[in-house]
Design an enzyme around this catalytic site. Structure first.
Site, PDB file in Angstrom:
ATOM      1  N   ASP A  66       0.746   4.291  -2.525  1.00  0.00           N
ATOM      2  CA  ASP A  66       0.520   5.666  -2.074  1.00  0.00           C
ATOM      3  C   ASP A  66       1.592   6.607  -2.606  1.00  0.00           C
ATOM      4  OD1 ASP A  66      -1.761   5.084  -0.721  1.00  0.00           O
ATOM      5  OD2 ASP A  66      -0.755   4.783   1.210  1.00  0.00           O
ATOM      6  N   CYS A  91     -19.972   4.208  40.148  1.00  0.00           N
ATOM      7  CA  CYS A  91     -19.292   4.981  41.191  1.00  0.00           C
ATOM      8  C   CYS A  91     -20.197   6.047  41.778  1.00  0.00           C
ATOM      9  CB  CYS A  91     -18.009   5.609  40.652  1.00  0.00           C
ATOM     10  SG  CYS A  91     -18.307   6.955  39.499  1.00  0.00           S
ATOM     11  N   TYR A  95     -22.492  -7.490 -11.303  1.00  0.00           N
ATOM     12  CA  TYR A  95     -23.359  -8.653 -11.543  1.00  0.00           C
ATOM     13  C   TYR A  95     -23.999  -8.679 -12.925  1.00  0.00           C
ATOM     14  CZ  TYR A  95     -27.086  -5.611  -9.654  1.00  0.00           C
ATOM     15  OH  TYR A  95     -27.929  -4.589  -9.391  1.00  0.00           O
ATOM     16  N   ASP A 143       0.836  -1.201   0.000  1.00  0.00           N
ATOM     17  CA  ASP A 143       0.000   0.000   0.000  1.00  0.00           C
ATOM     18  C   ASP A 143       0.870   1.250   0.000  1.00  0.00           C
ATOM     19  OD1 ASP A 143      -2.033  -1.738   0.147  1.00  0.00           O
ATOM     20  OD2 ASP A 143      -2.761  -1.141   2.138  1.00  0.00           O
ATOM     21  N   LYS A 150     -26.158 -12.865  -3.663  1.00  0.00           N
ATOM     22  CA  LYS A 150     -27.044 -11.704  -3.625  1.00  0.00           C
ATOM     23  C   LYS A 150     -26.482 -10.746  -2.586  1.00  0.00           C
ATOM     24  CE  LYS A 150     -31.752 -10.079  -3.585  1.00  0.00           C
ATOM     25  NZ  LYS A 150     -31.443  -8.859  -2.860  1.00  0.00           N
ATOM     26  N   LYS A 158     -29.954 -17.162 -12.103  1.00  0.00           N
ATOM     27  CA  LYS A 158     -30.320 -16.627 -13.420  1.00  0.00           C
ATOM     28  C   LYS A 158     -30.212 -17.737 -14.465  1.00  0.00           C
ATOM     29  CE  LYS A 158     -28.313 -12.226 -12.035  1.00  0.00           C
ATOM     30  NZ  LYS A 158     -27.226 -11.247 -12.147  1.00  0.00           N
ATOM     31  N   GLU A 200     -25.281 -16.611  -8.426  1.00  0.00           N
ATOM     32  CA  GLU A 200     -24.414 -15.524  -7.959  1.00  0.00           C
ATOM     33  C   GLU A 200     -24.781 -15.168  -6.525  1.00  0.00           C
ATOM     34  OE1 GLU A 200     -25.155 -12.299 -10.655  1.00  0.00           O
ATOM     35  OE2 GLU A 200     -24.881 -13.601 -12.395  1.00  0.00           O
ATOM     36  N   LYS A 204     -33.740 -16.155  -1.055  1.00  0.00           N
ATOM     37  CA  LYS A 204     -33.368 -15.486   0.192  1.00  0.00           C
ATOM     38  C   LYS A 204     -33.033 -16.514   1.265  1.00  0.00           C
ATOM     39  CE  LYS A 204     -34.229 -10.980  -0.460  1.00  0.00           C
ATOM     40  NZ  LYS A 204     -35.150 -10.298   0.395  1.00  0.00           N
ATOM     41  N   ASP A 217     -25.835  -7.773  -0.183  1.00  0.00           N
ATOM     42  CA  ASP A 217     -26.735  -6.949   0.617  1.00  0.00           C
ATOM     43  C   ASP A 217     -26.145  -5.549   0.705  1.00  0.00           C
ATOM     44  OD1 ASP A 217     -28.859  -6.279   2.127  1.00  0.00           O
ATOM     45  OD2 ASP A 217     -28.276  -7.419   3.906  1.00  0.00           O
ATOM     46  N   CYS A 253     -19.346   9.204  32.345  1.00  0.00           N
ATOM     47  CA  CYS A 253     -18.949   9.391  33.730  1.00  0.00           C
ATOM     48  C   CYS A 253     -17.569  10.040  33.690  1.00  0.00           C
ATOM     49  CB  CYS A 253     -18.876   8.032  34.431  1.00  0.00           C
ATOM     50  SG  CYS A 253     -18.039   8.104  36.012  1.00  0.00           S
ATOM     51  N   ARG A 275     -29.885   3.452  -7.884  1.00  0.00           N
ATOM     52  CA  ARG A 275     -31.044   2.829  -8.512  1.00  0.00           C
ATOM     53  C   ARG A 275     -32.241   3.783  -8.544  1.00  0.00           C
ATOM     54  NH1 ARG A 275     -35.536  -0.110  -6.908  1.00  0.00           N
ATOM     55  NH2 ARG A 275     -36.119  -1.772  -8.341  1.00  0.00           N
ATOM     56  N   GLU A 311     -23.204  -3.981  -7.338  1.00  0.00           N
ATOM     57  CA  GLU A 311     -23.639  -3.618  -5.991  1.00  0.00           C
ATOM     58  C   GLU A 311     -22.463  -3.032  -5.210  1.00  0.00           C
ATOM     59  OE1 GLU A 311     -26.896  -4.533  -5.532  1.00  0.00           O
ATOM     60  OE2 GLU A 311     -27.215  -4.679  -3.360  1.00  0.00           O
ATOM     61  N   SER A 332     -36.307  -5.111 -10.015  1.00  0.00           N
ATOM     62  CA  SER A 332     -36.022  -5.958  -8.867  1.00  0.00           C
ATOM     63  C   SER A 332     -36.433  -7.386  -9.227  1.00  0.00           C
ATOM     64  CB  SER A 332     -36.743  -5.451  -7.631  1.00  0.00           C
ATOM     65  OG  SER A 332     -38.101  -5.356  -7.902  1.00  0.00           O
ATOM     66  N   LEU A 333     -36.196  -8.285  -8.302  1.00  0.00           N
ATOM     67  CA  LEU A 333     -36.405  -9.701  -8.594  1.00  0.00           C
ATOM     68  C   LEU A 333     -37.480 -10.278  -7.697  1.00  0.00           C
ATOM     69  CD1 LEU A 333     -32.656 -10.790  -8.671  1.00  0.00           C
ATOM     70  CD2 LEU A 333     -34.151 -10.474 -10.637  1.00  0.00           C
ATOM     71  N   CYS A 335     -23.580   7.740  37.729  1.00  0.00           N
ATOM     72  CA  CYS A 335     -22.869   6.571  37.239  1.00  0.00           C
ATOM     73  C   CYS A 335     -23.314   5.341  38.025  1.00  0.00           C
ATOM     74  CB  CYS A 335     -21.363   6.772  37.379  1.00  0.00           C
ATOM     75  SG  CYS A 335     -20.420   5.295  36.957  1.00  0.00           S
ATOM     76  N   CYS A 337     -13.299   6.123  38.494  1.00  0.00           N
ATOM     77  CA  CYS A 337     -14.467   5.229  38.513  1.00  0.00           C
ATOM     78  C   CYS A 337     -13.999   3.781  38.357  1.00  0.00           C
ATOM     79  CB  CYS A 337     -15.418   5.611  37.388  1.00  0.00           C
ATOM     80  SG  CYS A 337     -16.775   4.451  37.169  1.00  0.00           S
TER      81      CYS A 337
HETATM   82  S1  IVH Z   1     -29.562  -8.984 -11.002  1.00  0.00           S
HETATM   83  C1  IVH Z   1     -33.121  -7.930 -13.598  1.00  0.00           C
HETATM   84  N1  IVH Z   1     -27.691  -9.981  -9.431  1.00  0.00           N
HETATM   85  O1  IVH Z   1     -30.873  -7.373  -5.731  1.00  0.00           O
HETATM   86  C2  IVH Z   1     -32.019  -8.384 -12.713  1.00  0.00           C
HETATM   87  N2  IVH Z   1     -29.123  -8.343  -8.530  1.00  0.00           N
HETATM   88  O2  IVH Z   1     -34.027  -7.592  -6.274  1.00  0.00           O
HETATM   89  C3  IVH Z   1     -31.652  -7.387 -11.724  1.00  0.00           C
HETATM   90  N3  IVH Z   1     -28.612  -7.742  -6.199  1.00  0.00           N
HETATM   91  O3  IVH Z   1     -31.697  -4.235  -6.664  1.00  0.00           O
HETATM   92  C4  IVH Z   1     -30.662  -7.657 -10.723  1.00  0.00           C
HETATM   93  N4  IVH Z   1     -26.907  -9.105  -5.948  1.00  0.00           N
HETATM   94  O4  IVH Z   1     -29.236  -4.533  -6.411  1.00  0.00           O
HETATM   95  C5  IVH Z   1     -28.721  -9.125  -9.535  1.00  0.00           C
HETATM   96  N5  IVH Z   1     -25.982 -10.954  -8.199  1.00  0.00           N
HETATM   97  C6  IVH Z   1     -27.000 -10.086  -8.279  1.00  0.00           C
HETATM   98  C7  IVH Z   1     -27.379  -9.263  -7.207  1.00  0.00           C
HETATM   99  C8  IVH Z   1     -28.460  -8.405  -7.365  1.00  0.00           C
HETATM  100  C9  IVH Z   1     -27.661  -8.181  -5.357  1.00  0.00           C
HETATM  101  C10 IVH Z   1     -29.636  -6.744  -5.862  1.00  0.00           C
HETATM  102  C11 IVH Z   1     -29.806  -5.689  -6.905  1.00  0.00           C
HETATM  103  C12 IVH Z   1     -31.290  -5.503  -7.075  1.00  0.00           C
HETATM  104  C13 IVH Z   1     -31.896  -6.520  -6.177  1.00  0.00           C
HETATM  105  C14 IVH Z   1     -32.874  -7.352  -6.986  1.00  0.00           C
END
Ligand code: IVH
Length: 668
Positions: free
Chosen positions: A37, A410, A225, A33, A116, A289, A114, A313, A118, A425, A137, A173, A82-83, A407, A430
């Site tokens: 730098d 004490c 992704y 690093d 998911k 997928k 893949e 999930k 968070d 405190c 988004r 993400e 979203s899914l 406290c 203490c």
């Molecule tokens: S694919 C149409 N792949 O999950 C396909 N989404 O409910 C769209 N997310 O808001 C998403 N990991 O931010 C995809 N490997 C992954 C993901 C992913 C996290 C999130 C994504 C999206 C939400 C989908």
């Protein structure tokens, strides 16, 4: 022949991005690093001196730009959908059946699995391979343009390694690693700020900072992704796309996997679930997928999202239990924190009986009352947390516990610094604070004093054998008293004293961590030990020396300075040293030859990078500073030295050349 500034800048840019790629995408760094730098700073300097050489894809853009008052809107070229969710194996099997029914296929389908993530999703727009925008988004159609912030994410390529012609959107993400999250919250709590509930909020909040320098501080990570608008030339499937994106410089997690048929899919999902706790960031499931793009096209979309993908999930790591009461705990810096005393419950792979409620405001906001049945969660897989009460189950007469005014340990008055939520405190004597300090000092990750646990510390405090950190090492002269304590025999007293003796030569970073300096966790302690190499250099460091350590920001630096400025802390260190504590310094050359000298380096150095020269000075007991002041002993000026040279001349600070420096001070 010397390179022109333009050539040098181009070379540095290419090298910096190459090393970024090695680090963030290939996980195979070639340089430290510090070396990174040093190159980075050189580039910053060239661009500052030659603004015309700055480019939009320069890695210097990653440190952040001046604040903006609001983010422009950004319309996604392809909406961010979203899914659908699937919970449990049955729903996963139902997804596979739906897909095969729609395709009228009895053959097993090839799925891409893949993680998911968070975190917070972002869409990156590239024009002929150059990053031109990064957007959140938003509502899926329109997000906010947070390009300056996105540039601070080191994993985001500012330019593709091979450009895709035209305009494309790369999606992924933004996440915060668990250790970064823990450190951030540690710091926020110490500062009396509200800690973040989970890494996702911290990441999403970080992306939306109006001042991108604050985004940079959050040390967010990015994983790819897939694609939005456009596609990767030649890719016929999701797995091709990710493989190719990886080659173009985008970080793709190695856990992705192609599974043929539902059985392989179920097995792999289970595998990832088992992996989950050991991942360095939070995931809440996997995304499955259909791999082939021609099948994806046939499957198409419903009003809610693609028919070809599902989010599987993982079960929520939550549990219900009874809140037996609220305890008020005094920490080693005197901060008084409410802690939930829970009926023990198994959640997220561990038994939980305590959970922090952070502060009284938080307790009121969550509305948790003793007697309540509460929902407990292990956020980010590590820190147990109370989410809230189950109101239906609230017993009659349950009341919010009041905030203490004294406290609990004490009896001293509690106070609050202006602008902070933390209650403190202020009594330095203490016993709870002293006990917490000693516990921390003796703890496994600090001095690791075997046998000196919480109960014994309490007992020794009661009888006055322990009073402060140095008193730990004075126990050796009180062996008889120790032996005469009930439940401590001759053997265990001898063992304890031997264990204490052995810790006198623990490594320097452990000692630094053990001192319990505010905002200095284990990692920062290691950074400090590596940068200063001796306790002596550290305890006499100036603010400017501290802020020069990579990873140490101004706030942490000023806490460290504040700690060492206090005469009682310096006295404590003297006492520890007098008692024979002799921390082992990090390896490498070391002497005290340069003790008492403060060097500043400026201009271009030929034989060493500035960073190396500074490290050399520190490793020999000297100090290295970033700017010239009346405390500077010597300015080492290379060619093209500017304002620092002028200032040194004005202050009559001795100026020498790099060659002089080597001749006078350098010994192999
Ligand atoms: S694919 C149409 N792949 O999950 C396909 N989404 O409910 C769209 N997310 O808001 C998403 N990991 O931010 C995809 N490997 C992954 C993901 C992913 C996290 C999130 C994504 C999206 C939400 C989908």
């Amino acid at each position: 022949m010397n390179a022109s500034p333009a050539e040098r800048a181009a070379w540095l840019r290419a090298e910096l991005e190459r090393h970024n790629h090695l680090y963030y995408v290939l996980n195979a760094p070639e340089i430290s690093d510090t070396e990174w730098d040093a190159m980075f700073r050189e580039l910053v300097e060239i661009e500052a001196n030659h603004p015309e050489l700055a480019t939009p894809d320069s890695p210097t853009r990653r440190v952040g730009a001046p604040p903006v008052s609001e983010f422009p809107k950004h319309r996604h070229l392809v909406p961010m959908l979203s899914l659908d969710n699937a919970f449990g194996e049955e729903e996963l099997r139902a997804f596979d059946e739906r897909v095969r029914r729609f395709l009228e296929s009895d053959d097993p389908i090839e799925y891409m699995v893949e993680l998911k993530f968070d975190g917070a999703s972002i869409s990156l727009t590239y024009q002929d391979g150059l990053l031109i925008s990064g957007a959140t988004r938003g509502d899926g159609e329109t997000g906010e343009q947070v390009t300056d912030n996105v540039r601070t994410l080191r994993g985001v390529p500012l330019r593709m390694r091979e450009p895709i012609p035209g305009t494309v959107e790369v999606r992924g993400e933004v996440v915060m690693f668990k250790d970064v999250f823990a450190r951030l919250n540690e710091m926020r709590s110490a500062r009396g700020e509200q800690p973040f509930v989970n890494p996702r909020n911290a990441a999403a909040g970080g992306l939306r900072q109006l001042d991108s320098r604050l985004t940079a501080e959050r040390r967010l990570s990015f994983f790819t992704y897939g694609m939005g608008y456009g596609s990767v030339p030649g890719a016929a499937s999701q797995s091709d796309t990710l493989a190719r994106l990886r080659e173009l410089g985008f970080p793709v997690r190695p856990e992705v996997r192609v599974c043929l048929g539902i059985e392989a899919l179920v097995a792999h999902v289970e595998h990832v679930q088992a992996l989950r706790p050991s991942l360095p960031f939070a995931i809440d499931g996997v995304v499955v997928k259909v791999n082939a793009f021609d099948l994806q096209r046939q499957l198409g979309f419903t009003a809610r999202g693609p028919r070809w993908a599902v989010a599987f999930k993982f079960p929520a790591e939550q549990a219900m239990t009874r809140l037996n009461g609220v305890l008020w705990q005094v920490g080693r810096t005197g901060v008084v924190t409410p802690v939930a005393d829970l009926e023990p419950v198994f959640v997220g792979g561990a038994m939980v009986s305590r959970a922090t409620l952070h502060n009284h405001q938080e307790l009121v906001r969550k509305d948790v009352r003793p007697g309540d049945t509460v929902i407990v969660q292990r956020a980010g897989d590590v820190i147990p947390e109370v989410i809230g009460p189950v109101l239906d189950k609230r017993p009659e007469g349950a009341e919010t516990p009041p905030e203490p005014t004294e406290c609990p340990e004490c009896g001293g008055p509690l106070s609050r610094k202006e602008g902070e939520v933390a209650l403190r405190c202020g009594n330095k004597a203490c016993p709870a604070q002293i006990s917490a300090k000693i516990r921390h000092f003796a703890s496994r990750n600090a001095m690791d004093i075997e046998g000196l646990g919480e109960k014994l510390i309490e007992r020794l405090l009661e009888v006055g054998l322990l009073t402060d950190l140095p008193s730990v090492f004075r126990l050796a002269t009180h062996k008889d008293e120790l032996v005469s304590l009930d439940r401590i025999g001759e053997t265990s007293a001898s063992n304890l004293l031997a264990a204490i003796e052995a810790t006198k030569t623990r490594s320097l970073d452990r000692l630094i961590f053990g001192l319990g300096i505010r905002m200095v966790g284990e990692r920062t302690a290691q950074d400090l030990a590596n940068a200063f190499r001796s306790l002596d250099a550290l305890r006499h460091a100036h603010l400017e020396d501290l802020t020069k350590v990579p990873e140490i920001g101004p706030k942490v630096a000023s806490e460290i300075e504040l700690f060492f400025e206090q005469p009682e802390n310096q006295a404590l260190l003297d006492e520890l040293l007098a008692l024979g504590v002799a921390p082992v310094e990090p390896e490498g050359p070391s002497s005290a030859r340069l003790e008492g000298l403060t060097f500043v380096f400026t201009g271009k150095l030929e034989r060493m990078s500035r960073e190396e020269a500074e490290a050399y000075v520190r490793s020999h007991g000297g100090s290295a500073a970033g700017s010239v002041s009346k405390n500077t002993s010597i300015l080492v000026a290379g060619p093209a030295a500017g304002s620092k040279l002028e200032k040194a001349q004005k202050l009559a600070v001795e100026v020498i050349s790099e060659a002089d420096f080597f001749e006078r001070y350098f010994v192999e």
